[in-house]
Each structure stands twice: as structure tokens, then as C-alpha cells.
Design a protein around this motif. Structure first.
Motif, PDB file in Angstrom:
ATOM      1  N   ASN A  22     -33.762 -26.943  -7.591  1.00  0.00           N
ATOM      2  CA  ASN A  22     -33.439 -26.278  -6.327  1.00  0.00           C
ATOM      3  C   ASN A  22     -31.952 -25.931  -6.274  1.00  0.00           C
ATOM      4  O   ASN A  22     -31.140 -26.714  -5.808  1.00  0.00           O
ATOM      5  N   PRO A  25     -32.523 -22.267  -2.446  1.00  0.00           N
ATOM      6  CA  PRO A  25     -33.903 -22.426  -1.968  1.00  0.00           C
ATOM      7  C   PRO A  25     -34.618 -21.114  -1.673  1.00  0.00           C
ATOM      8  O   PRO A  25     -35.767 -20.925  -2.065  1.00  0.00           O
ATOM      9  N   THR A  26     -33.945 -20.172  -0.983  1.00  0.00           N
ATOM     10  CA  THR A  26     -34.607 -18.916  -0.619  1.00  0.00           C
ATOM     11  C   THR A  26     -34.919 -18.082  -1.855  1.00  0.00           C
ATOM     12  O   THR A  26     -36.037 -17.575  -2.021  1.00  0.00           O
ATOM     13  N   LYS A  29     -37.692 -19.866  -3.852  1.00  0.00           N
ATOM     14  CA  LYS A  29     -39.016 -19.791  -3.222  1.00  0.00           C
ATOM     15  C   LYS A  29     -39.710 -18.500  -3.612  1.00  0.00           C
ATOM     16  O   LYS A  29     -40.908 -18.476  -3.895  1.00  0.00           O
ATOM     17  N   ARG A  32     -40.700 -18.644  -7.251  1.00  0.00           N
ATOM     18  CA  ARG A  32     -41.920 -19.464  -7.367  1.00  0.00           C
ATOM     19  C   ARG A  32     -43.153 -18.613  -7.061  1.00  0.00           C
ATOM     20  O   ARG A  32     -44.166 -18.696  -7.771  1.00  0.00           O
ATOM     21  N   GLU A  33     -43.078 -17.805  -6.012  1.00  0.00           N
ATOM     22  CA  GLU A  33     -44.223 -16.965  -5.650  1.00  0.00           C
ATOM     23  C   GLU A  33     -44.529 -15.939  -6.737  1.00  0.00           C
ATOM     24  O   GLU A  33     -45.696 -15.626  -6.998  1.00  0.00           O
ATOM     25  N   GLU A  43     -43.786 -25.210  -8.677  1.00  0.00           N
ATOM     26  CA  GLU A  43     -43.353 -25.933  -7.485  1.00  0.00           C
ATOM     27  C   GLU A  43     -41.843 -26.109  -7.505  1.00  0.00           C
ATOM     28  O   GLU A  43     -41.250 -26.443  -8.536  1.00  0.00           O
ATOM     29  N   LEU A  44     -41.228 -25.880  -6.345  1.00  0.00           N
ATOM     30  CA  LEU A  44     -39.784 -26.028  -6.196  1.00  0.00           C
ATOM     31  C   LEU A  44     -39.469 -27.442  -5.723  1.00  0.00           C
ATOM     32  O   LEU A  44     -40.046 -27.923  -4.752  1.00  0.00           O
ATOM     33  N   ASP A 178     -37.377 -17.800   7.625  1.00  0.00           N
ATOM     34  CA  ASP A 178     -38.722 -18.191   7.189  1.00  0.00           C
ATOM     35  C   ASP A 178     -39.713 -17.047   7.394  1.00  0.00           C
ATOM     36  O   ASP A 178     -40.584 -16.806   6.554  1.00  0.00           O
TER      37      ASP A 178
END
Length: 411
Positions: A22, A25-26, A29, A32-33, A43-44, A178
Motif C-alpha cells: 500500500n 491507496p487510491t 485500488k 487492483r481492479e 488484494e491491497l 470513494d
């Protein structure tokens, strides 16, 4: 079929979980997608705590690179948590092919894994031809989606930093962020992820809900080693601290670091005649990424937000202070960013550095004096981060810098 292809086919077929460190994070994420969409289970690691650094100290020598220690500690702590089937999990680390941290993480992590979890493979995500046996397979469509994740992550980061200090109610900006991430994930599922203009417009319009005052809070720049500069785990939540201290943080984009790496490939060819083929691809990559950077900046400016600086300006600022041949660690990028910030009126800068990182101490702390000769009113606070560093001492040093800022405001 090669052993490498068999290995990654096995990861997909048997549902291996790939653990990502990490750092941002943004950004991660979204990455990851992209991996999930490509058929991988990813998985993060979001866990934090002193035990992560302690795990790193147990498995890597304390004189080694602090970011490598934190990343390794994150992996081992996650694997010890009991959340994962140790026979169906792998870890992944990015590599840029530089002469320092960017190339040497992998051997350190592999050595630690062999001692504690020998069954867990270590994967390298790079486009530099490193670690061919476990180098993550990159197709052009996948590479473009990774690049889009960087653009969107950078856009969300610059908007978050400008609006978080002025939110109308607690966590308003976090909720907007988010919502934007979920929107982008939906765009990925509907094959609209690479439609940058419309996605930029949506994100900017969401953040425009936060009303920015006519008189903004004092701006404080953050520069330094890439992992420590961005990772809240490594820098003891530096960004949150600056916001709590009533300032507006200014953080360079991840794209700037990628552009820096591409320029270095061109410098290798210019100075030494190395990597002629890579040199040509680097020029194409630089033009494309810089075009995307300018497009994002233009849309931010049209909507009355501060944009990232044009990287050509940062590159040119280098010549005022240091030669582009200095490229170990973050090399010429750190002093160039500080010079560029000074010229934009950002006179208070935190330079986040791993303690004992020789290249970054030279181009970070070592450049304070020559930069102050050019800009006498600039205030740079080099802050060292390592497992034994006291968060209180780090914050007190930053508060000392901010007290000078308060005196300037009063005057």
C-alpha cells in the motif's frame, strides 16, 4: 509453453491471491481492479501498525533501505495473519530498473520469503526486462489501463489535497473520493475506463461540491523518496498531520516519477550512448504521458483548481541546480521539484527521506543550501524516516517550520 507462461496461467486457474503493498491507496485500488478484470485475484494490504515495521526488522538488516523494510514487513505481517492460504498466495512489487531501490527490493524480499514463507512466489511488475522468470506479463491494453489508473489516482490526489482542508463536514471529501473510485470501477466494468475526458469531468464536478475560500490556507510542499513521500505507513501520516495543522499540502503526481524515469533513459543514450532502442521507446512514452498530464492540467485550470506543473518546466528547472546525470534514487527530480515549488510561491517544503539512503540525502538534504542561495526565503525541512525514528520528533521539526510560516503571515 514457457515456464513463465505456465506459472501465470496457474495463478489465474488456481485462484492465487496476489498481495499488493500500500503505497498510494487510491491509485493501487484502481490497479487492483484492473488486475481483477484481467482474471487475477488481487488484494491491497491496508493494515498498519508498529508490528509491520518490527516484522521488517526481523527479516531485513536494519541498515537496509527503510522502504524495502516496510514493504517486506507488510507482506510478512499479512501472511502471518491467517487470512490467506499460504499455498495459493503471491506477492508483487513494482520495479523501474534504476540503480538503487527500484532494482534491489526484489532480492531482499525474496531472501526474507525464503526464510519465512518459501512457498510464496515473489512477482515483479516492470517493463524494464528485469526478473524475466517472474515478470508480470504486460499486454498493451493492460498497460494502458495501468496508465489510466495512474492518471485517475493523480487527479483524485490533487483534488483531495485541495479540498480536504475546506470540507463543510467531517469526511465529506473522503466520501466524494470513494464515490469517484466506485464510479471508475463501474467504468472499467463497462469498458469506458480509458475515456479520460468524460471521466475527468465527472471527478472534477464531484469535487466542485466543496466550496474553496477566496483566501486559501498556507501551502506546504512534500517531496522526497517515492515510497516515503506517499505511504502513510512509512511517513507516519504526514499528509493528515499537515492538514490538521491548517495547511494545504502540495504533493507531486506519481506520473512525474514515471516521466522522470523515461527522461533518464534518454539521458543514458545522450551521455553514454546506451540503450538506443529503449531511448526511442522512451521518447514515444514520454510524449504520450506528458500529453495526458497536460490534458489533465488544462481541465483542472478550466475548473479553477490548481493543476500539477508541466513536467517540461520541472525538467528545465533541473539545470538551475543540478545535472540530469545525477539519477540514482530520485536523483535530479527532488531538487527540481523544490525549485519549481519555490518559483510557484510554495516556500515551505517537507523533504521526506529514508534515513541512511545516500542518494536521496545527497539530492534532498544536500541540495538545501544551494537552493536557499537561489531562493533565500525558502524554508525546507528534511525529515528522516526509519523504524526507530520518533513520530513526535518528526512532527516537532515540521511544527518549527510551520511556526516560521505563521510569523510570515502575521507580518
Amino acid at each position: 509453453m514457457s515456464e513463465r507462461k505456465k506459472f501465470f496461467k496457474k495463478l489465474k486457474k488456481e485462484g492465487y491471491t496476489i498481495l499488493l503493498p500500500n503505497m498510494l491507496p487510491t491509485h493501487f485500488k484502481l490497479i487492483r481492479e484492473v488486475l481483477l478484470k484481467a482474471g487475477y485475484k488481487a488484494e491491497l494490504i491496508l493494515d498498519e501498525g508498529r508490528e509491520i515495521k518490527d516484522e521488517g526488522l526481523k527479516n531485513i538488516h536494519n541498515d537496509a533501505c527503510y522502504p524495502a523494510l516496510v514493504v517486506t514487513g507488510s507482506f510478512i505481517s499479512a501472511l502471518k495473519s491467517g487470512k490467506y492460504d499460504l499455498n495459493k498466495v503471491a506477492v508483487i512489487i513494482t520495479q523501474t530498473g534504476g540503480g538503487c531501490r527500484a532494482s534491489n527490493y526484489l532480492p531482499l524480499i525474496k531472501k526474507a520469503m525464503e526464510k519465512t514463507f518459501p512457498q510464496v512466489p515473489v512477482i515483479s511488475l516492470n517493463i524494464s526486462g528485469l526478473e524475466k522468470e517472474r515478470s508480470f506479463p504486460m499486454s498493451l491494453p493492460l498497460l494502458l489501463k495501468f496508465a489510466s489508473s495512474v492518471y485517475y489516482g493523480d487527479l483524485l490526489m490533487v483534488l483531495y489535497n485541495q479540498t480536504k482542508p475546506y470540507e463543510a463536514y467531517l469526511n465529506q471529501v473522503d466520501q466524494i473520493q470513494d464515490k469517484c473510485v466506485n464510479y471508475l470501477i463501474d467504468q472499467l466494468n463497462h469498458r469506458k475506463f480509458n475515456r479520460h475526458k468524460s471521466n475527468y469531468e465527472y471527478i472534477i464536478n464531484q469535487f466542485k461540491q466543496v466550496k474553496l475560500p477566496s483566501v486559501r490556507k498556507p501551502k506546504v510542499g512534500i517531496v522526497g523518496e517515492i515510497f516515503v513521500k506517499y505511504s502513510s505507513l512509512a511517513n507516519n501520516h504526514l499528509l493528515d498531520f499537515l492538514i490538521e495543522e491548517n495547511t494545504e499540502p502540495v504533493v507531486p503526481s506519481l506520473l512525474e516519477f514515471l516521466l522522470y524515469c523515461l527522461v533518464n533513459n534518454q539521458i543514458d543514450y545522450k551521455y553514454y550512448g546506451h540503450y538506443k532502442l529503449i531511448h526511442h521507446f522512451s521518447k514515444i512514452g514520454y510524449k504520450y504521458l506528458n500529453y495526458q498530464n497536460k490534458k489533465m492540467n488544462r481541465m483542472l485550470q478550466e475548473n479553477n483548481f490548481d493543476s500539477y506543473e508541466d513536467f517540461d518546466e520541472i525538467k528545465n528547472a533541473c539545470h538551475k541546480i543540478i545535472d540530469q546525470g545525477v539519477k540514482m534514487g530520485e536523483g535530479w527530480l527532488i531538487p527540481s521539484e523544490m525549485v519549481n515549488m519555490a518559483e510557484r510561491g510554495i516556500k515551505n517544503i517537507v523533504c521526506a527521506q529514508p534515513f541512511g539512503c545516500l542518494p536521496n540525502h545527497i539530492v534532498g538534504k544536500g541540495m538545501v543550501r544551494p537552493i536557499k542561495k537561489l531562493y533565500p526565503d525558502i524554508n525546507i525541512a528534511p525529515i528522516d524516516y526509519d523504524p526507530g525514528a520518533s513520530k513526535v520528533n518528526q512532527e516537532n521539526r515540521i511544527k518549527l517550520m510551520l511556526s516560521n510560516l505563521e510569523n510570515e503571515i502575521e507580518k
